[in-house]
Design a protein around this motif. Structure first.
Motif, PDB file in Angstrom:
ATOM      1  N   UNK A  72       0.824  -1.206   0.000  1.00  0.00           N
ATOM      2  CA  UNK A  72       0.000   0.000   0.000  1.00  0.00           C
ATOM      3  C   UNK A  72       0.859   1.256   0.000  1.00  0.00           C
ATOM      4  N   UNK A  73       1.989   1.211   0.716  1.00  0.00           N
ATOM      5  CA  UNK A  73       2.890   2.361   0.753  1.00  0.00           C
ATOM      6  C   UNK A  73       3.468   2.643  -0.627  1.00  0.00           C
ATOM      7  N   UNK A  74       3.770   1.583  -1.380  1.00  0.00           N
ATOM      8  CA  UNK A  74       4.269   1.759  -2.754  1.00  0.00           C
ATOM      9  C   UNK A  74       3.198   2.403  -3.624  1.00  0.00           C
ATOM     10  N   UNK A  75       1.969   1.914  -3.508  1.00  0.00           N
ATOM     11  CA  UNK A  75       0.872   2.468  -4.305  1.00  0.00           C
ATOM     12  C   UNK A  75       0.623   3.930  -3.947  1.00  0.00           C
ATOM     13  N   UNK A  76       0.670   4.236  -2.652  1.00  0.00           N
ATOM     14  CA  UNK A  76       0.458   5.616  -2.215  1.00  0.00           C
ATOM     15  C   UNK A  76       1.558   6.530  -2.734  1.00  0.00           C
ATOM     16  N   UNK A  77       2.801   6.062  -2.656  1.00  0.00           N
ATOM     17  CA  UNK A  77       3.920   6.872  -3.143  1.00  0.00           C
ATOM     18  C   UNK A  77       3.813   7.113  -4.643  1.00  0.00           C
ATOM     19  N   UNK A  79       1.037   7.120  -6.398  1.00  0.00           N
ATOM     20  CA  UNK A  79      -0.086   8.043  -6.597  1.00  0.00           C
ATOM     21  C   UNK A  79       0.329   9.479  -6.272  1.00  0.00           C
ATOM     22  N   UNK A  80       1.082   9.658  -5.176  1.00  0.00           N
ATOM     23  CA  UNK A  80       1.534  11.007  -4.807  1.00  0.00           C
ATOM     24  C   UNK A  80       2.437  11.598  -5.883  1.00  0.00           C
ATOM     25  N   UNK A  81       3.315  10.777  -6.435  1.00  0.00           N
ATOM     26  CA  UNK A  81       4.208  11.257  -7.496  1.00  0.00           C
ATOM     27  C   UNK A  81       3.410  11.673  -8.724  1.00  0.00           C
ATOM     28  N   UNK A  82       2.468  10.823  -9.117  1.00  0.00           N
ATOM     29  CA  UNK A  82       1.631  11.145 -10.276  1.00  0.00           C
ATOM     30  C   UNK A  82       0.820  12.416 -10.030  1.00  0.00           C
ATOM     31  N   UNK A  83       0.341  12.594  -8.800  1.00  0.00           N
ATOM     32  CA  UNK A  83      -0.447  13.785  -8.473  1.00  0.00           C
ATOM     33  C   UNK A  83       0.402  15.047  -8.572  1.00  0.00           C
ATOM     34  N   UNK A 210      11.430  10.960  -7.530  1.00  0.00           N
ATOM     35  CA  UNK A 210      10.783   9.667  -7.262  1.00  0.00           C
ATOM     36  C   UNK A 210      11.297   9.064  -5.954  1.00  0.00           C
ATOM     37  N   UNK A 211      11.864   9.907  -5.100  1.00  0.00           N
ATOM     38  CA  UNK A 211      12.492   9.400  -3.878  1.00  0.00           C
ATOM     39  C   UNK A 211      11.499   8.683  -2.966  1.00  0.00           C
ATOM     40  N   UNK A 214      10.749   5.310  -4.457  1.00  0.00           N
ATOM     41  CA  UNK A 214      11.907   4.420  -4.370  1.00  0.00           C
ATOM     42  C   UNK A 214      12.095   3.891  -2.952  1.00  0.00           C
ATOM     43  N   UNK A 215      11.886   4.770  -1.951  1.00  0.00           N
ATOM     44  CA  UNK A 215      11.997   4.311  -0.563  1.00  0.00           C
ATOM     45  C   UNK A 215      10.939   3.256  -0.248  1.00  0.00           C
ATOM     46  N   UNK A 216       9.717   3.496  -0.729  1.00  0.00           N
ATOM     47  CA  UNK A 216       8.639   2.538  -0.474  1.00  0.00           C
ATOM     48  C   UNK A 216       8.913   1.214  -1.175  1.00  0.00           C
TER      49      UNK A 216
END
Length: 256
Positions: A72-77, A79-83, A210-211, A214-216
């Motif tokens: 979920x953290x990967x998906x959220x990250x 989504x945040x990048x795309x936003x 994309x940091x 990448x962390x996620x």
């Protein structure tokens, strides 16, 4: 009286259904004879099964919860990048082309003024002209207002508005409003143009940053590797299998 009897009967039926469901469930958990399923003599054997099942289920839920959280953290990250990229793109697009903008006034169902555009209705159709590339002049006779527009390509266009239906004062006020809106639009265009390089740079930064993702993703890899190497679930499965073997030897039926 009849209603009370029916109500009592309903509760009895419900209680029987609940009891039957409980019995069926218990027999599915501890298959065998009635004694194996219910007799206190076999409570320790049933308890071994129950504890082993509970331990495995708890471990599986914990592992799946941790894995799901990391995914979920990967998906959220992502989504945040795309936003952030989408927001930067939209900001740059608005600077390059602010669109029509909000309506500011109209004249005789022929001219419609917006923040950045003047929409003109003529016999030839409807045209929307950017204000910053437009010029307006107005003259008046006894019966008509004559609105001259200098279009972006240099051509001039004349619109004649009957003063019988539109008061001269209204036509003059609208012409002044358009004239001032043209001046504002020119200033706004220059301001937007000056902001475009910064907006382009911000877009590139948003794309490149994309940091978080990448962390996620790195954490997901770490969690996955650790959970794949975790021996607790295989050990709990073996413990359950031992309890199932004992029960099968005891009853001839293997529980799930």
């Amino acid at each position: 009286m009849k209603g009370e009897l029916m109500g009592t009967t309903g509760w009895v039926v419900l209680a029987l259904l609940v009891l039957t469901g409980t019995v069926v469930w218990r027999m599915s958990q501890y298959p065998g004879t009635w004694r194996h399923t219910f007799d206190p003599h076999f409570s320790k054997d049933r308890g071994d099964l129950r504890v082993a099942r509970k331990k495995l289920r708890r471990l599986q839920q914990s592992v799946e919860g941790e894995r799901t959280s990391a995914r979920s953290a990967v998906e959220t990250a992502a989504y945040n990048h795309e936003s952030r990229v989408r927001e930067a793109e939209q900001h740059l697009a608005r600077l390059r082309d602010p669109g029509r903008g909000a309506p500011r006034g109209s004249l005789a169902d022929r001219l419609y003024l917006y923040d950045h555009v003047l929409k003109v209705t003529t016999d030839g159709g409807i045209n929307a002209h950017p204000l910053q590339a437009l010029a307006i002049d107005d003259q008046y006779s006894r019966s008509a207002a004559h609105i001259y527009l200098t279009l972006p390509d240099g051509r001039r266009e004349l619109l004649t508005i009957s003063l019988k239906e539109t008061p001269e004062a209204e036509a003059r006020a609208f012409a002044v409003q358009v004239h001032n809106a043209i001046a504002e639009a020119k200033t706004a265009k220059a301001q937007r143009k000056a902001l475009i390089p910064q907006a382009e740079a911000e877009l590139q930064l948003a794309i490149a940053d994309t940091s978080e993702r990448e962390r996620a993703e790195e954490r997901l890899r770490e969690v996955t590797a650790r959970l794949n190497a975790d021996t607790r679930i295989p050990r709990a499965r073996r413990e359950l299998a031992v309890a199932q073997d004992r029960w099968e030897q005891l009853t001839g039926r293997r529980p799930q």
